[in-house]
Motif scaffolding. Structure first.
Motif, PDB file in Angstrom:
ATOM      1  N   CYS A  62       0.858  -1.183   0.000  1.00 16.46           N
ATOM      2  CA  CYS A  62       0.000   0.000   0.000  1.00 16.46           C
ATOM      3  C   CYS A  62       0.893   1.231   0.000  1.00 16.46           C
ATOM      4  O   CYS A  62       2.106   1.132   0.161  1.00 16.46           O
ATOM      5  N   ILE A  63       0.270   2.377  -0.149  1.00 13.71           N
ATOM      6  CA  ILE A  63       0.962   3.664  -0.124  1.00 13.71           C
ATOM      7  C   ILE A  63       0.279   4.552   0.902  1.00 13.71           C
ATOM      8  O   ILE A  63      -0.952   4.558   1.004  1.00 13.71           O
ATOM      9  N   LEU A  64       1.072   5.310   1.649  1.00 15.41           N
ATOM     10  CA  LEU A  64       0.547   6.339   2.538  1.00 15.41           C
ATOM     11  C   LEU A  64       0.972   7.699   2.006  1.00 15.41           C
ATOM     12  O   LEU A  64       2.168   7.944   1.818  1.00 15.41           O
ATOM     13  N   THR A  65      -0.015   8.561   1.782  1.00 15.81           N
ATOM     14  CA  THR A  65       0.225   9.904   1.268  1.00 15.81           C
ATOM     15  C   THR A  65      -0.268  10.926   2.289  1.00 15.81           C
ATOM     16  O   THR A  65      -1.463  10.952   2.599  1.00 15.81           O
ATOM     17  N   PRO A  66       0.610  11.751   2.819  1.00 14.48           N
ATOM     18  CA  PRO A  66       0.160  12.791   3.746  1.00 14.48           C
ATOM     19  C   PRO A  66      -0.807  13.768   3.059  1.00 14.48           C
ATOM     20  O   PRO A  66      -0.569  14.191   1.927  1.00 14.48           O
ATOM     21  N   VAL A  67      -1.902  14.077   3.746  1.00 15.27           N
ATOM     22  CA  VAL A  67      -2.887  15.037   3.248  1.00 15.27           C
ATOM     23  C   VAL A  67      -2.673  16.386   3.928  1.00 15.27           C
ATOM     24  O   VAL A  67      -2.691  17.427   3.292  1.00 15.27           O
ATOM     25  N   ASN A  68      -2.491  16.344   5.235  1.00 16.67           N
ATOM     26  CA  ASN A  68      -2.149  17.524   6.036  1.00 16.67           C
ATOM     27  C   ASN A  68      -1.408  17.034   7.277  1.00 16.67           C
ATOM     28  O   ASN A  68      -1.050  15.850   7.340  1.00 16.67           O
ATOM     29  N   GLU A  69      -1.191  17.896   8.262  1.00 17.98           N
ATOM     30  CA  GLU A  69      -0.390  17.478   9.415  1.00 17.98           C
ATOM     31  C   GLU A  69      -1.065  16.418  10.279  1.00 17.98           C
ATOM     32  O   GLU A  69      -0.394  15.755  11.066  1.00 17.98           O
ATOM     33  N   ASN A  70      -2.377  16.239  10.145  1.00 22.29           N
ATOM     34  CA  ASN A  70      -3.106  15.261  10.956  1.00 22.29           C
ATOM     35  C   ASN A  70      -3.559  14.026  10.188  1.00 22.29           C
ATOM     36  O   ASN A  70      -3.795  12.984  10.777  1.00 22.29           O
ATOM     37  N   THR A  71      -3.711  14.150   8.878  1.00 21.18           N
ATOM     38  CA  THR A  71      -4.364  13.116   8.077  1.00 21.18           C
ATOM     39  C   THR A  71      -3.431  12.541   7.030  1.00 21.18           C
ATOM     40  O   THR A  71      -2.729  13.268   6.337  1.00 21.18           O
ATOM     41  N   VAL A  72      -3.480  11.220   6.912  1.00 18.94           N
ATOM     42  CA  VAL A  72      -2.734  10.508   5.874  1.00 18.94           C
ATOM     43  C   VAL A  72      -3.733   9.654   5.092  1.00 18.94           C
ATOM     44  O   VAL A  72      -4.703   9.157   5.654  1.00 18.94           O
ATOM     45  N   GLN A  73      -3.505   9.547   3.782  1.00 15.10           N
ATOM     46  CA  GLN A  73      -4.403   8.761   2.931  1.00 15.10           C
ATOM     47  C   GLN A  73      -3.735   7.449   2.552  1.00 15.10           C
ATOM     48  O   GLN A  73      -2.605   7.420   2.073  1.00 15.10           O
ATOM     49  N   ASN A 103       4.467   8.821  12.966  1.00 12.77           N
ATOM     50  CA  ASN A 103       4.793  10.065  12.278  1.00 12.77           C
ATOM     51  C   ASN A 103       3.825  11.194  12.624  1.00 12.77           C
ATOM     52  O   ASN A 103       3.786  12.206  11.927  1.00 12.77           O
ATOM     53  N   GLY A 104       3.038  11.009  13.688  1.00  9.04           N
ATOM     54  CA  GLY A 104       2.213  12.079  14.219  1.00  9.04           C
ATOM     55  C   GLY A 104       0.832  12.247  13.607  1.00  9.04           C
ATOM     56  O   GLY A 104       0.135  13.208  13.931  1.00  9.04           O
ATOM     57  N   PHE A 105       0.418  11.330  12.750  1.00 12.80           N
ATOM     58  CA  PHE A 105      -0.915  11.442  12.146  1.00 12.80           C
ATOM     59  C   PHE A 105      -1.968  10.888  13.096  1.00 12.80           C
ATOM     60  O   PHE A 105      -1.715   9.926  13.830  1.00 12.80           O
ATOM     61  N   THR A 106      -3.149  11.494  13.072  1.00  9.15           N
ATOM     62  CA  THR A 106      -4.228  11.074  13.968  1.00  9.15           C
ATOM     63  C   THR A 106      -5.438  10.532  13.219  1.00  9.15           C
ATOM     64  O   THR A 106      -6.397  10.086  13.846  1.00  9.15           O
ATOM     65  N   GLU A 107      -5.395  10.585  11.887  1.00 10.67           N
ATOM     66  CA  GLU A 107      -6.523  10.095  11.090  1.00 10.67           C
ATOM     67  C   GLU A 107      -6.007   9.488   9.788  1.00 10.67           C
ATOM     68  O   GLU A 107      -5.088  10.010   9.166  1.00 10.67           O
ATOM     69  N   MET A 108      -6.619   8.364   9.399  1.00  7.80           N
ATOM     70  CA  MET A 108      -6.319   7.763   8.102  1.00  7.80           C
ATOM     71  C   MET A 108      -7.602   7.759   7.286  1.00  7.80           C
ATOM     72  O   MET A 108      -8.672   7.427   7.798  1.00  7.80           O
TER      73      MET A 108
END
Length: 146
Positions: A62-73, A103-108
């Motif tokens: 899979c791939i994780l792409t940061p959306v903003n400082e809290n959310t990763v897709q 890495n500090g994300f709180t939402e996927m």
């Protein structure tokens, strides 16, 4: 099973592209473009490896792409059909969530194929909004607080 981060542009990355092409793109008549793949340069590329006949094989990714400082897709989730039903998909999600939290994300979030929504719901994701079409097939936006 072993989960690890794959380096962009490496042989492992090429294997990952091949797996995604076979499982996600070709069935829809789609191909990857160089420009599309170039967008992955700053993403986290995750692979799940297994051993068969003393040979290491990429079983899923899979791939994780940061959306903003809290959310990763989470994007481009794929498991080799030969390895499906063995817990690899849920293992990849678990590893991806751990990486996101570290890495500090709180939402996927993700754009999940309608056919896969039940799988993600079992892992704690919920549908947000109406069904939509992406790459010619039905999808849902799904989210989970980490």
């Amino acid at each position: 099973m072993e989960f690890r981060i794959i380096e962009y542009g490496s042989c492992a990355h090429r294997d990952m592209i091949s797996l995604r092409d076979i499982t996600l793109r070709k069935p829809l008549g789609l191909v990857f473009t160089d420009a599309y793949l170039q967008q992955e340069i700053n993403d986290w590329l995750i692979g799940c490896y297994t051993t068969s006949n003393d040979k290491e094989l990429l079983a899923g990714c899979c791939i994780l792409t940061p959306v903003n400082e809290n959310t990763v897709q989470l994007r481009q989730m794929a498991v080799d059909p030969a390895f499906q039903g063995r817990g690899i998909g849920s293992g990849i999600i678990d590893f991806a969530e751990q990486q996101a939290k570290l890495n500090g994300f709180t939402e996927m979030i993700m754009h999940a194929r309608k056919t896969a929504a039940g799988f993600y719901e079992k892992l704690g994701y919920s549908i947000h909004g109406d069904e939509f079409t992406e790459v010619g097939i039905p999808h849902y936006e799904m989210k989970k607080k980490l």
